[in-house]
Design a protein around this motif. Structure first.
Motif, PDB file in Angstrom:
ATOM      1  N   PHE A 187       3.715  -8.241   4.567  1.00 56.08           N
ATOM      2  CA  PHE A 187       4.928  -8.709   3.897  1.00 56.08           C
ATOM      3  C   PHE A 187       4.576  -9.408   2.593  1.00 56.08           C
ATOM      4  O   PHE A 187       3.506 -10.013   2.459  1.00 56.08           O
ATOM      5  CB  PHE A 187       5.699  -9.657   4.813  1.00 56.08           C
ATOM      6  CG  PHE A 187       6.241  -8.978   6.050  1.00 56.08           C
ATOM      7  CD1 PHE A 187       7.545  -8.512   6.084  1.00 56.08           C
ATOM      8  CD2 PHE A 187       5.428  -8.790   7.162  1.00 56.08           C
ATOM      9  CE1 PHE A 187       8.040  -7.882   7.212  1.00 56.08           C
ATOM     10  CE2 PHE A 187       5.925  -8.160   8.291  1.00 56.08           C
ATOM     11  CZ  PHE A 187       7.222  -7.698   8.316  1.00 56.08           C
ATOM     12  N   ALA A 188       5.516  -9.327   1.642  1.00 56.35           N
ATOM     13  CA  ALA A 188       5.267  -9.923   0.327  1.00 56.35           C
ATOM     14  C   ALA A 188       6.548 -10.521  -0.227  1.00 56.35           C
ATOM     15  O   ALA A 188       7.643 -10.007   0.023  1.00 56.35           O
ATOM     16  CB  ALA A 188       4.715  -8.874  -0.635  1.00 56.35           C
ATOM     17  N   LYS A 189       6.386 -11.601  -1.021  1.00 60.79           N
ATOM     18  CA  LYS A 189       7.558 -12.275  -1.588  1.00 60.79           C
ATOM     19  C   LYS A 189       7.918 -11.766  -2.975  1.00 60.79           C
ATOM     20  O   LYS A 189       9.015 -12.033  -3.469  1.00 60.79           O
ATOM     21  CB  LYS A 189       7.325 -13.787  -1.624  1.00 60.79           C
ATOM     22  CG  LYS A 189       6.170 -14.235  -2.484  1.00 60.79           C
ATOM     23  CD  LYS A 189       6.007 -15.750  -2.393  1.00 60.79           C
ATOM     24  CE  LYS A 189       4.848 -16.252  -3.239  1.00 60.79           C
ATOM     25  NZ  LYS A 189       3.544 -15.723  -2.761  1.00 60.79           N
ATOM     26  N   ASP A 190       6.978 -11.061  -3.639  1.00 62.94           N
ATOM     27  CA  ASP A 190       7.285 -10.526  -4.970  1.00 62.94           C
ATOM     28  C   ASP A 190       6.604  -9.173  -5.135  1.00 62.94           C
ATOM     29  O   ASP A 190       5.776  -8.755  -4.318  1.00 62.94           O
ATOM     30  CB  ASP A 190       6.861 -11.495  -6.074  1.00 62.94           C
ATOM     31  CG  ASP A 190       5.392 -11.879  -5.989  1.00 62.94           C
ATOM     32  OD1 ASP A 190       4.546 -10.995  -5.780  1.00 62.94           O
ATOM     33  OD2 ASP A 190       5.085 -13.085  -6.131  1.00 62.94           O
ATOM     34  N   PHE A 191       6.969  -8.488  -6.241  1.00 58.56           N
ATOM     35  CA  PHE A 191       6.493  -7.127  -6.430  1.00 58.56           C
ATOM     36  C   PHE A 191       4.988  -7.073  -6.672  1.00 58.56           C
ATOM     37  O   PHE A 191       4.318  -6.118  -6.250  1.00 58.56           O
ATOM     38  CB  PHE A 191       7.232  -6.469  -7.597  1.00 58.56           C
ATOM     39  CG  PHE A 191       6.943  -5.004  -7.727  1.00 58.56           C
ATOM     40  CD1 PHE A 191       7.468  -4.102  -6.799  1.00 58.56           C
ATOM     41  CD2 PHE A 191       6.149  -4.521  -8.756  1.00 58.56           C
ATOM     42  CE1 PHE A 191       7.189  -2.750  -6.898  1.00 58.56           C
ATOM     43  CE2 PHE A 191       5.869  -3.165  -8.854  1.00 58.56           C
ATOM     44  CZ  PHE A 191       6.394  -2.279  -7.928  1.00 58.56           C
ATOM     45  N   ALA A 192       4.437  -8.073  -7.347  1.00 61.97           N
ATOM     46  CA  ALA A 192       2.995  -8.075  -7.602  1.00 61.97           C
ATOM     47  C   ALA A 192       2.214  -8.138  -6.285  1.00 61.97           C
ATOM     48  O   ALA A 192       1.241  -7.397  -6.088  1.00 61.97           O
ATOM     49  CB  ALA A 192       2.635  -9.259  -8.495  1.00 61.97           C
ATOM     50  N   GLU A 193       2.649  -9.018  -5.389  1.00 67.59           N
ATOM     51  CA  GLU A 193       1.974  -9.132  -4.087  1.00 67.59           C
ATOM     52  C   GLU A 193       2.162  -7.847  -3.281  1.00 67.59           C
ATOM     53  O   GLU A 193       1.237  -7.378  -2.604  1.00 67.59           O
ATOM     54  CB  GLU A 193       2.544 -10.331  -3.325  1.00 67.59           C
ATOM     55  CG  GLU A 193       1.841 -10.631  -2.014  1.00 67.59           C
ATOM     56  CD  GLU A 193       2.435 -11.834  -1.305  1.00 67.59           C
ATOM     57  OE1 GLU A 193       1.982 -12.111  -0.170  1.00 67.59           O
ATOM     58  OE2 GLU A 193       3.360 -12.481  -1.849  1.00 67.59           O
ATOM     59  N   HIS A 194       3.355  -7.281  -3.369  1.00 72.42           N
ATOM     60  CA  HIS A 194       3.634  -6.036  -2.661  1.00 72.42           C
ATOM     61  C   HIS A 194       2.752  -4.907  -3.198  1.00 72.42           C
ATOM     62  O   HIS A 194       2.200  -4.113  -2.415  1.00 72.42           O
ATOM     63  CB  HIS A 194       5.108  -5.677  -2.831  1.00 72.42           C
ATOM     64  CG  HIS A 194       5.495  -4.355  -2.225  1.00 72.42           C
ATOM     65  ND1 HIS A 194       5.357  -4.077  -0.884  1.00 72.42           N
ATOM     66  CD2 HIS A 194       6.013  -3.217  -2.802  1.00 72.42           C
ATOM     67  CE1 HIS A 194       5.790  -2.837  -0.641  1.00 72.42           C
ATOM     68  NE2 HIS A 194       6.184  -2.309  -1.791  1.00 72.42           N
ATOM     69  N   SER A 195       2.588  -4.828  -4.508  1.00 71.80           N
ATOM     70  CA  SER A 195       1.757  -3.782  -5.108  1.00 71.80           C
ATOM     71  C   SER A 195       0.318  -3.892  -4.627  1.00 71.80           C
ATOM     72  O   SER A 195      -0.353  -2.878  -4.369  1.00 71.80           O
ATOM     73  CB  SER A 195       1.818  -3.879  -6.635  1.00 71.80           C
ATOM     74  OG  SER A 195       3.132  -3.629  -7.099  1.00 71.80           O
ATOM     75  N   ALA A 196      -0.175  -5.110  -4.502  1.00 71.15           N
ATOM     76  CA  ALA A 196      -1.527  -5.313  -3.993  1.00 71.15           C
ATOM     77  C   ALA A 196      -1.636  -4.837  -2.546  1.00 71.15           C
ATOM     78  O   ALA A 196      -2.634  -4.214  -2.150  1.00 71.15           O
ATOM     79  CB  ALA A 196      -1.908  -6.786  -4.095  1.00 71.15           C
ATOM     80  N   ASN A 197      -0.589  -5.108  -1.739  1.00 72.47           N
ATOM     81  CA  ASN A 197      -0.589  -4.646  -0.349  1.00 72.47           C
ATOM     82  C   ASN A 197      -0.541  -3.122  -0.263  1.00 72.47           C
ATOM     83  O   ASN A 197      -1.219  -2.512   0.566  1.00 72.47           O
ATOM     84  CB  ASN A 197       0.605  -5.235   0.399  1.00 72.47           C
ATOM     85  CG  ASN A 197       0.452  -6.708   0.675  1.00 72.47           C
ATOM     86  OD1 ASN A 197      -0.662  -7.230   0.725  1.00 72.47           O
ATOM     87  ND2 ASN A 197       1.569  -7.397   0.872  1.00 72.47           N
ATOM     88  N   VAL A 198       0.240  -2.497  -1.146  1.00 72.33           N
ATOM     89  CA  VAL A 198       0.314  -1.038  -1.183  1.00 72.33           C
ATOM     90  C   VAL A 198      -1.048  -0.455  -1.537  1.00 72.33           C
ATOM     91  O   VAL A 198      -1.501   0.534  -0.929  1.00 72.33           O
ATOM     92  CB  VAL A 198       1.386  -0.568  -2.182  1.00 72.33           C
ATOM     93  CG1 VAL A 198       1.298   0.939  -2.405  1.00 72.33           C
ATOM     94  CG2 VAL A 198       2.784  -0.956  -1.701  1.00 72.33           C
ATOM     95  N   ARG A 199      -1.707  -1.074  -2.516  1.00 76.31           N
ATOM     96  CA  ARG A 199      -3.027  -0.592  -2.921  1.00 76.31           C
ATOM     97  C   ARG A 199      -4.022  -0.679  -1.757  1.00 76.31           C
ATOM     98  O   ARG A 199      -4.797   0.246  -1.498  1.00 76.31           O
ATOM     99  CB  ARG A 199      -3.536  -1.404  -4.119  1.00 76.31           C
ATOM    100  CG  ARG A 199      -4.841  -0.881  -4.702  1.00 76.31           C
ATOM    101  CD  ARG A 199      -5.127  -1.492  -6.066  1.00 76.31           C
ATOM    102  NE  ARG A 199      -5.112  -2.947  -6.022  1.00 76.31           N
ATOM    103  CZ  ARG A 199      -4.147  -3.702  -6.527  1.00 76.31           C
ATOM    104  NH1 ARG A 199      -3.093  -3.125  -7.116  1.00 76.31           N
ATOM    105  NH2 ARG A 199      -4.192  -5.021  -6.467  1.00 76.31           N
ATOM    106  N   THR A 200      -3.968  -1.811  -1.021  1.00 78.91           N
ATOM    107  CA  THR A 200      -4.911  -2.015   0.085  1.00 78.91           C
ATOM    108  C   THR A 200      -4.607  -1.133   1.283  1.00 78.91           C
ATOM    109  O   THR A 200      -5.505  -0.470   1.828  1.00 78.91           O
ATOM    110  CB  THR A 200      -4.894  -3.491   0.532  1.00 78.91           C
ATOM    111  OG1 THR A 200      -5.276  -4.310  -0.564  1.00 78.91           O
ATOM    112  CG2 THR A 200      -5.827  -3.712   1.710  1.00 78.91           C
ATOM    113  N   GLN A 214      -2.293   1.429   1.608  1.00 80.81           N
ATOM    114  CA  GLN A 214      -1.879   2.806   1.422  1.00 80.81           C
ATOM    115  C   GLN A 214      -2.901   3.581   0.579  1.00 80.81           C
ATOM    116  O   GLN A 214      -3.561   4.479   1.086  1.00 80.81           O
ATOM    117  CB  GLN A 214      -0.488   2.854   0.769  1.00 80.81           C
ATOM    118  CG  GLN A 214       0.617   2.250   1.651  1.00 80.81           C
ATOM    119  CD  GLN A 214       0.900   3.059   2.904  1.00 80.81           C
ATOM    120  OE1 GLN A 214       1.146   4.259   2.819  1.00 80.81           O
ATOM    121  NE2 GLN A 214       0.871   2.418   4.060  1.00 80.81           N
ATOM    122  N   ILE A 215      -3.035   3.195  -0.688  1.00 80.68           N
ATOM    123  CA  ILE A 215      -3.885   3.961  -1.601  1.00 80.68           C
ATOM    124  C   ILE A 215      -5.338   3.943  -1.148  1.00 80.68           C
ATOM    125  O   ILE A 215      -5.960   5.005  -0.944  1.00 80.68           O
ATOM    126  CB  ILE A 215      -3.749   3.414  -3.032  1.00 80.68           C
ATOM    127  CG1 ILE A 215      -2.294   3.561  -3.515  1.00 80.68           C
ATOM    128  CG2 ILE A 215      -4.699   4.162  -3.965  1.00 80.68           C
ATOM    129  CD1 ILE A 215      -2.013   2.904  -4.840  1.00 80.68           C
TER     130      ILE A 215
END
Length: 362
Positions: free
Chosen positions: A320-333, A335-336
């Motif tokens: 879970f993330a509170k903002d898009f930057a944190e979410h993007s980092a989670n997606v990178r880790t 998913q990508i």
């Protein structure tokens, strides 16, 4: 005169002996197990209001008992004549008339168990109903249009989507779909208490909105402990007017359009449907599945967290993330990089494991 008395006495003794013999034979017979059918099991239906004579004849016709007269004798002995209950009964072994009376007096009617898992649609439940041999799927779908069952909860409901509580039910064979539907709605009403309805009203939510949100939560996570977190993400988005952007609503829209093939494509995110939460802000017009208790509670009592995003960790849980930057980092880790490693481990030309249902979260 003495001869007459002697004759009368003799007749009385013989009659008493015969009666005693008959009682003994009857007593022995009502305790004697019997199985006159060849099949592994035998079903007997006792209709509502059936007299004891009719019941005895039905049991004898099914070869569960040998003689209706023995059944009457056993009834007289037990005094259970007024306590026999209607229903369908299953027999699969030798039984005595006394055993049969015990079964009917207790009302041990035959039932089979059917489990409706959380997160199913009406159509999916209908297929389960048919697979269990209870009736036709179309009858279940038709019975699920009986919205008068929830009129006081959701006056505008077009069907019972979301209001058929997922649980295990014990039902008779060939039970009418309307009876199963009724039991499921009754269970929903028992779970969604007056206190929960009052809380929804205090939160400014209708019952339909709560059930709709809960159905989305149900489809997004299978972990009970995550449901208040997932609900919080969507409630937080609703507060700021941010689209929910949840893939299960796209799947539901595609299924209603008979276009879902197991995948969501980029163009599907632009489809014209009121259930498309990428194009339309707020909740979709109604539930997309039947939520369980944890999802209903999560929708009503979301966690007090600032999250606006979540993404799958590929192990059933989410980051879970509170903002898009944190979410993007989670997606990178999760998913990508995760799938890059999967492809590398699979080797050249070998397909990597897929993520399954996509968890965009924005």
């Amino acid at each position: 005169m003495r001869k007459v008395l002697a004759l009368i006495t003799l007749v009385f003794v013989v009659a008493a002996g015969a009666a005693a013999l008959a009682v003994w034979l009857g007593w022995n017979d009502i305790h004697e197990p019997y199985k006159g059918y060849d099949a592994p099991e035998q079903f007997v239906t006792i209709r509502q209001g059936a007299a004891s004579g009719e019941i005895g004849r039905a049991l004898a016709a099914a070869h569960v008992i040998h003689d209706p007269r023995l059944f009457r004798a056993a009834l007289w002995w037990t005094g259970q004549g007024r306590n026999l209950k209607a229903g369908e009964y299953r027999f699969d072994r030798p039984v005595t008339p006394l055993d049969v009376i015990g079964v009917l007096a207790r009302g041990d009617v035959y039932t089979q168990r059917i489990t409706f898992p959380e997160g199913l649609t009406i159509d999916e439940m209908a297929k389960l109903y048919e697979m269990h041999g209870l009736g036709a799927a179309r009858d279940f779908v038709e019975a699920a249009k009986s919205v008068e069952r929830i009129r006081d909860l959701d006056a505008g409901a077009p069907d019972l989507e979301g209001y058929l509580f997922p649980e295990t039910y014990a039902v008779p064979r060939h039970v009418p779909a309307s009876r199963v539907i009724g039991a499921m709605v009754d269970r929903f009403r028992a779970i969604f208490t007056e206190e929960m309805r009052a809380r929804a009203a205090a939160e400014g939510l209708t019952v339909r909105q709560v059930v709709t949100l809960a159905s989305i939560v149900e489809k997004e996570t299978g972990k009970a402990e995550e449901r208040p977190l997932v609900a919080a993400v969507f409630r937080n988005r609703m507060k700021i007017g941010m689209p929910l952007q949840t893939d299960p609503t796209i799947v539901y829209a595609l299924e209603k359009a008979h276009r879902y093939d197991g995948n969501i494509r980029r163009e599907d995110l632009a489809m014209d449907s009121p259930y498309n939460t990428y194009r339309n802000p707020g909740l979709p017009p109604g539930p997309i599945a039947s939520p369980g208790r944890a999802s209903l509670e999560g929708a009503l009592m979301p966690a007090d967290v600032p999250y606006l995003y979540f993404v799958s960790r590929n192990d059933g849980s989410h980051a879970f993330a509170k903002d898009f930057a944190e979410h993007s980092a989670n997606v990178r880790t999760f998913q990508i990089e995760y799938f890059r490693k999967q492809r590398a481990a699979a080797g050249p030309g070998q397909p990597a494991a897929t993520a399954g249902v996509r968890k965009r979260g924005g």
